[in-house]
Motif scaffolding. Structure first.
Motif, PDB file in Angstrom:
ATOM      1  N   VAL A  91       0.828  -1.208   0.000  1.00  0.00           N
ATOM      2  CA  VAL A  91       0.000   0.000   0.000  1.00  0.00           C
ATOM      3  C   VAL A  91       0.859   1.253   0.000  1.00  0.00           C
ATOM      4  CG1 VAL A  91      -0.197   0.076   2.539  1.00  0.00           C
ATOM      5  CG2 VAL A  91      -1.973   1.127   1.098  1.00  0.00           C
ATOM      6  N   GLN A  92       2.014   1.223   0.666  1.00  0.00           N
ATOM      7  CA  GLN A  92       2.885   2.389   0.679  1.00  0.00           C
ATOM      8  C   GLN A  92       3.600   2.573  -0.661  1.00  0.00           C
ATOM      9  OE1 GLN A  92       5.227   3.448   4.060  1.00  0.00           O
ATOM     10  NE2 GLN A  92       4.037   2.181   5.460  1.00  0.00           N
ATOM     11  N   VAL A  93       3.928   1.458  -1.307  1.00  0.00           N
ATOM     12  CA  VAL A  93       4.489   1.545  -2.658  1.00  0.00           C
ATOM     13  C   VAL A  93       3.462   2.177  -3.594  1.00  0.00           C
ATOM     14  CG1 VAL A  93       5.439   0.251  -4.604  1.00  0.00           C
ATOM     15  CG2 VAL A  93       5.967  -0.459  -2.268  1.00  0.00           C
ATOM     16  N   LYS A  94       2.216   1.710  -3.461  1.00  0.00           N
ATOM     17  CA  LYS A  94       1.139   2.254  -4.298  1.00  0.00           C
ATOM     18  C   LYS A  94       0.939   3.742  -4.035  1.00  0.00           C
ATOM     19  CE  LYS A  94      -3.836   1.850  -5.110  1.00  0.00           C
ATOM     20  NZ  LYS A  94      -5.092   1.166  -4.697  1.00  0.00           N
ATOM     21  N   ASP A  95       0.953   4.145  -2.755  1.00  0.00           N
ATOM     22  CA  ASP A  95       0.757   5.552  -2.410  1.00  0.00           C
ATOM     23  C   ASP A  95       1.855   6.418  -3.035  1.00  0.00           C
ATOM     24  OD1 ASP A  95      -1.485   4.937  -0.983  1.00  0.00           O
ATOM     25  OD2 ASP A  95      -0.507   4.995   0.986  1.00  0.00           O
ATOM     26  N   TYR A  96       3.079   5.938  -2.994  1.00  0.00           N
ATOM     27  CA  TYR A  96       4.187   6.720  -3.561  1.00  0.00           C
ATOM     28  C   TYR A  96       4.027   6.857  -5.072  1.00  0.00           C
ATOM     29  CZ  TYR A  96       8.867   8.266  -4.803  1.00  0.00           C
ATOM     30  OH  TYR A  96       9.912   8.980  -5.318  1.00  0.00           O
ATOM     31  N   ILE A  97       3.628   5.765  -5.727  1.00  0.00           N
ATOM     32  CA  ILE A  97       3.438   5.811  -7.177  1.00  0.00           C
ATOM     33  C   ILE A  97       2.321   6.769  -7.550  1.00  0.00           C
ATOM     34  CG2 ILE A  97       2.723   4.454  -9.184  1.00  0.00           C
ATOM     35  CD1 ILE A  97       4.172   2.073  -7.922  1.00  0.00           C
ATOM     36  N   VAL A  98       1.218   6.743  -6.792  1.00  0.00           N
ATOM     37  CA  VAL A  98       0.096   7.650  -7.071  1.00  0.00           C
ATOM     38  C   VAL A  98       0.512   9.100  -6.853  1.00  0.00           C
ATOM     39  CG1 VAL A  98      -2.192   8.354  -6.284  1.00  0.00           C
ATOM     40  CG2 VAL A  98      -1.668   5.929  -6.565  1.00  0.00           C
ATOM     41  N   GLN A  99       1.243   9.350  -5.764  1.00  0.00           N
ATOM     42  CA  GLN A  99       1.681  10.705  -5.441  1.00  0.00           C
ATOM     43  C   GLN A  99       2.584  11.281  -6.537  1.00  0.00           C
ATOM     44  OE1 GLN A  99       4.129  11.065  -1.920  1.00  0.00           O
ATOM     45  NE2 GLN A  99       3.413  13.141  -1.501  1.00  0.00           N
ATOM     46  N   ASN A 100       3.366  10.409  -7.147  1.00  0.00           N
ATOM     47  CA  ASN A 100       4.300  10.834  -8.195  1.00  0.00           C
ATOM     48  C   ASN A 100       3.890  10.274  -9.553  1.00  0.00           C
ATOM     49  OD1 ASN A 100       6.697  12.072  -6.486  1.00  0.00           O
ATOM     50  ND2 ASN A 100       6.067  10.179  -5.471  1.00  0.00           N
ATOM     51  N   GLY A 101       2.589  10.153  -9.736  1.00  0.00           N
ATOM     52  CA  GLY A 101       2.058   9.474 -10.909  1.00  0.00           C
ATOM     53  C   GLY A 101       2.453  10.100 -12.228  1.00  0.00           C
ATOM     54  N   THR A 114       4.513   7.694 -14.565  1.00  0.00           N
ATOM     55  CA  THR A 114       3.763   7.228 -15.727  1.00  0.00           C
ATOM     56  C   THR A 114       4.382   7.727 -17.030  1.00  0.00           C
ATOM     57  OG1 THR A 114       1.708   7.170 -14.457  1.00  0.00           O
ATOM     58  CG2 THR A 114       1.509   7.221 -16.851  1.00  0.00           C
ATOM     59  N   SER A 115       4.762   9.001 -17.055  1.00  0.00           N
ATOM     60  CA  SER A 115       5.321   9.556 -18.295  1.00  0.00           C
ATOM     61  C   SER A 115       6.605   8.834 -18.675  1.00  0.00           C
ATOM     62  CB  SER A 115       5.578  11.056 -18.144  1.00  0.00           C
ATOM     63  OG  SER A 115       6.573  11.312 -17.174  1.00  0.00           O
ATOM     64  N   PHE A 116       7.427   8.517 -17.688  1.00  0.00           N
ATOM     65  CA  PHE A 116       8.686   7.852 -18.029  1.00  0.00           C
ATOM     66  C   PHE A 116       8.482   6.375 -18.345  1.00  0.00           C
ATOM     67  CE2 PHE A 116      12.645   5.599 -17.040  1.00  0.00           C
ATOM     68  CZ  PHE A 116      13.456   6.215 -17.980  1.00  0.00           C
ATOM     69  N   TYR A 161       9.421  16.287 -12.706  1.00  0.00           N
ATOM     70  CA  TYR A 161      10.564  15.440 -12.354  1.00  0.00           C
ATOM     71  C   TYR A 161      11.272  15.921 -11.087  1.00  0.00           C
ATOM     72  CZ  TYR A 161      14.402  12.212 -13.400  1.00  0.00           C
ATOM     73  OH  TYR A 161      15.319  11.184 -13.356  1.00  0.00           O
ATOM     74  N   ALA A 162      11.498  17.223 -10.974  1.00  0.00           N
ATOM     75  CA  ALA A 162      12.227  17.774  -9.825  1.00  0.00           C
ATOM     76  C   ALA A 162      11.487  17.503  -8.519  1.00  0.00           C
ATOM     77  CB  ALA A 162      12.445  19.276 -10.014  1.00  0.00           C
ATOM     78  N   GLU A 163      10.167  17.650  -8.525  1.00  0.00           N
ATOM     79  CA  GLU A 163       9.379  17.402  -7.316  1.00  0.00           C
ATOM     80  C   GLU A 163       9.467  15.937  -6.903  1.00  0.00           C
ATOM     81  OE1 GLU A 163       7.267  18.390  -4.048  1.00  0.00           O
ATOM     82  OE2 GLU A 163       8.034  19.779  -5.553  1.00  0.00           O
ATOM     83  N   THR A 164       9.469  15.042  -7.881  1.00  0.00           N
ATOM     84  CA  THR A 164       9.591  13.625  -7.566  1.00  0.00           C
ATOM     85  C   THR A 164      10.945  13.306  -6.944  1.00  0.00           C
ATOM     86  OG1 THR A 164       8.066  13.000  -9.332  1.00  0.00           O
ATOM     87  CG2 THR A 164       9.559  11.288  -8.541  1.00  0.00           C
ATOM     88  N   LEU A 165      12.012  13.934  -7.433  1.00  0.00           N
ATOM     89  CA  LEU A 165      13.337  13.733  -6.845  1.00  0.00           C
ATOM     90  C   LEU A 165      13.350  14.146  -5.371  1.00  0.00           C
ATOM     91  CD1 LEU A 165      15.845  14.944  -9.598  1.00  0.00           C
ATOM     92  CD2 LEU A 165      15.032  12.641  -9.130  1.00  0.00           C
ATOM     93  N   LYS A 166      12.701  15.245  -5.085  1.00  0.00           N
ATOM     94  CA  LYS A 166      12.644  15.722  -3.707  1.00  0.00           C
ATOM     95  C   LYS A 166      11.877  14.745  -2.818  1.00  0.00           C
ATOM     96  CE  LYS A 166      11.168  19.721  -0.965  1.00  0.00           C
ATOM     97  NZ  LYS A 166      10.518  21.065  -1.013  1.00  0.00           N
ATOM     98  N   ARG A 167      10.755  14.253  -3.306  1.00  0.00           N
ATOM     99  CA  ARG A 167       9.970  13.302  -2.512  1.00  0.00           C
ATOM    100  C   ARG A 167      10.732  11.998  -2.281  1.00  0.00           C
ATOM    101  NH1 ARG A 167       4.788  14.496  -6.165  1.00  0.00           N
ATOM    102  NH2 ARG A 167       3.927  16.293  -5.061  1.00  0.00           N
TER     103      ARG A 167
END
Length: 451
Positions: A212-222, A226-228, A417-423
């Motif tokens: 569930v935490q893996v899923k939450d991270y993927i959704v947060q940085n969807g 997804t684009s990559f 991309y930059a926001e995802t790196l920070k997260r």
């Protein structure tokens, strides 16, 4: 050892491209069924098995898991040489897919523990260059082996005389078992050894991140993920499409023999491929040092533009020599993401879930790339154009459509991309799930400083 394993992985996967004609003649199958061998069936099982294997990788002894995977795909490749019906070969390729689903997620997780962030791009680039070497060596060696066995039919104990294409599978597959053995000797950073004599050893307990935490991270940085991931899938539709059918195109359109195009294609891949991988990794690191945060995503855009142009030109130019030049350019651009792709995953993934996101990456690019690219070309040739010699048109359609979609997707992920790196850098296991676990720092494993 990881580089050697990758070379054999790509060799075992790529060898099929040289055996299309002999297999079709022996097993009486059309282009669509060959496309399934190249692509969808392989990719489907690769994708399905990738995530559960990656869960093991993120928690367990990676060297043992990788070694088992190497042994499985090597023996399965050799088993393809015993096929006497299409479904036998199909089953063998499924087993190859399951074994190969281990390597990239395991490698991304392992190298990310061993190298600091500023050095990972180079490390991933060196590893990715092995893919090009494997493709080139596989085609050159495969062409030589196929030619030798065609001149002198092979005979196996108890089985008698077999087809040259069958012997080629066996000859290419079995040496990988040796690599599996030596993989067991590779150090595992999760194992901390104590004492001078090394008599006692304890395994560093890895973090088990709930799904569930893996899923939450993927959704947060969807948007970024997804684009990559999907963009890479369409990029690899071009890669697997041209790699799977280029030899057959040269045979049908220019009258070459499979042994001839195997040597030329193999040489181009062995030279241009590693240059492309290392150049892309160098350029990505250079841009990062200049403060371009989304440097690797920009490399992906360069890759898809260059690949779409060169593969399209390959099937449009009038002479074989000009087509071979375009084939070399295609080899150069097609390997840009072999190093940059894993580097992106290492960047945008928290340490305890790198293997799982790497599995999603390889699963996606295989389902879309290997799964759809070769099959789409076969379907267009068999059922739309209804002419084997129209394969150039089928290839052109797939290259242009897939290239355009990949370009749009990569562009859509540049800003996020930059926001995802920070997260990824700030991510922590939620307290309720962290109880009972020893968390490793984001840059490596507890007690181990990245070199």
């Amino acid at each position: 050892m990881l580089l050697a394993a990758y070379i054999f992985s790509i060799m075992d996967r790529q060898i099929l491209t040289l055996l299309v004609g002999p297999i079709q003649k022996s097993l009486h199958v059309n282009d669509t069924l060959i496309g399934l061998l190249h692509g969808f069936t392989f990719a489907a099982f690769y994708g399905v098995m990738g995530l559960p294997i990656a869960r093991l990788i993120d928690r367990g002894n990676r060297r043992v898991i990788i070694a088992v995977g190497i042994a499985v795909w090597s023996l399965a490749t050799a088993a393809g040489g015993l096929a006497t019906e299409y479904w036998h070969l199909l089953a063998a390729r499924v087993a190859v897919a399951v074994g190969e689903a281990v390597l990239v997620p395991g490698t991304v997780s392992l190298l990310a523990d061993l190298f600091a962030p500023e050095r990972r791009g180079r490390a991933m680039g060196v590893f990715g260059a092995a893919g090009a070497v494997g493709s080139g060596v596989g085609l050159i060696a495969g062409g030589l082996i196929l030619g030798a066995y065609t001149a002198s039919r092979p005979v196996l104990p108890f089985l008698g005389e077999i087809e040259p294409w069958q012997a080629t599978f066996i000859a290419v597959g079995l040496p990988g078992v040796v690599i599996a053995f030596f993989m067991l000797l590779v150090p595992e950073p999760r194992i901390a050894r104590k004492g001078i004599s090394g008599a006692s050893s304890v395994a560093e307990e890895a973090v088990s991140v709930p799904i569930v935490q893996v899923k939450d991270y993927i959704v947060q940085n969807g948007k970024t993920i997804t684009s990559f991931l999907v963009g890479a899938g369409f990029f690899y539709m071009c890669v697997y499409g041209y790699a799977g059918w280029a030899p057959t195109y040269f045979v049908r359109h220019f009258g070459w023999k499979y042994q001839e195009i195997g040597k030329v294609f193999g040489l181009l891949l062995a030279i241009a491929g590693p240059l492309g991988t290392l150049f892309a990794s160098w350029l990505g690191d250079h841009w990062r040092k200049r403060g371009i945060v989304n440097a690797y995503m920009r490399i992906a855009l360069v890759a898809v533009a260059g690949l779409t142009a060169s593969t399209s030109a390959m099937v449009l130019v009038p002479t074989a020599n000009m087509a071979a030049v375009c084939l070399g350019l295609s080899a150069f651009f097609s390997f840009f993401l072999f190093g940059v792709g894993p580097a992106v995953i290492a960047q945008i993934s928290p340490a305890p879930m790198r293997g799982q996101l790497a599995a999603l990456y390889t699963g996606g690019l295989n389902l879309l790339g290997a799964g759809m690219g070769p099959v789409a070309i076969g379907l267009l040739t068999d059922y739309v154009l209804r002419d084997p010699k129209a394969i150039s048109t089928s290839m052109l359609i797939v290259f242009l459509v897939a290239g355009a979609l990949a370009t749009l997707l990569f562009r859509s992920g540049l800003k996020s991309y930059a926001e995802t790196l920070k997260r990824a850098a700030e991510w922590q296991l939620k307290p309720e799930a962290a109880q009972g676990f020893t968390s490793a720092p984001a840059t490596g494993v507890a007690g181990l400083k990245p070199r």
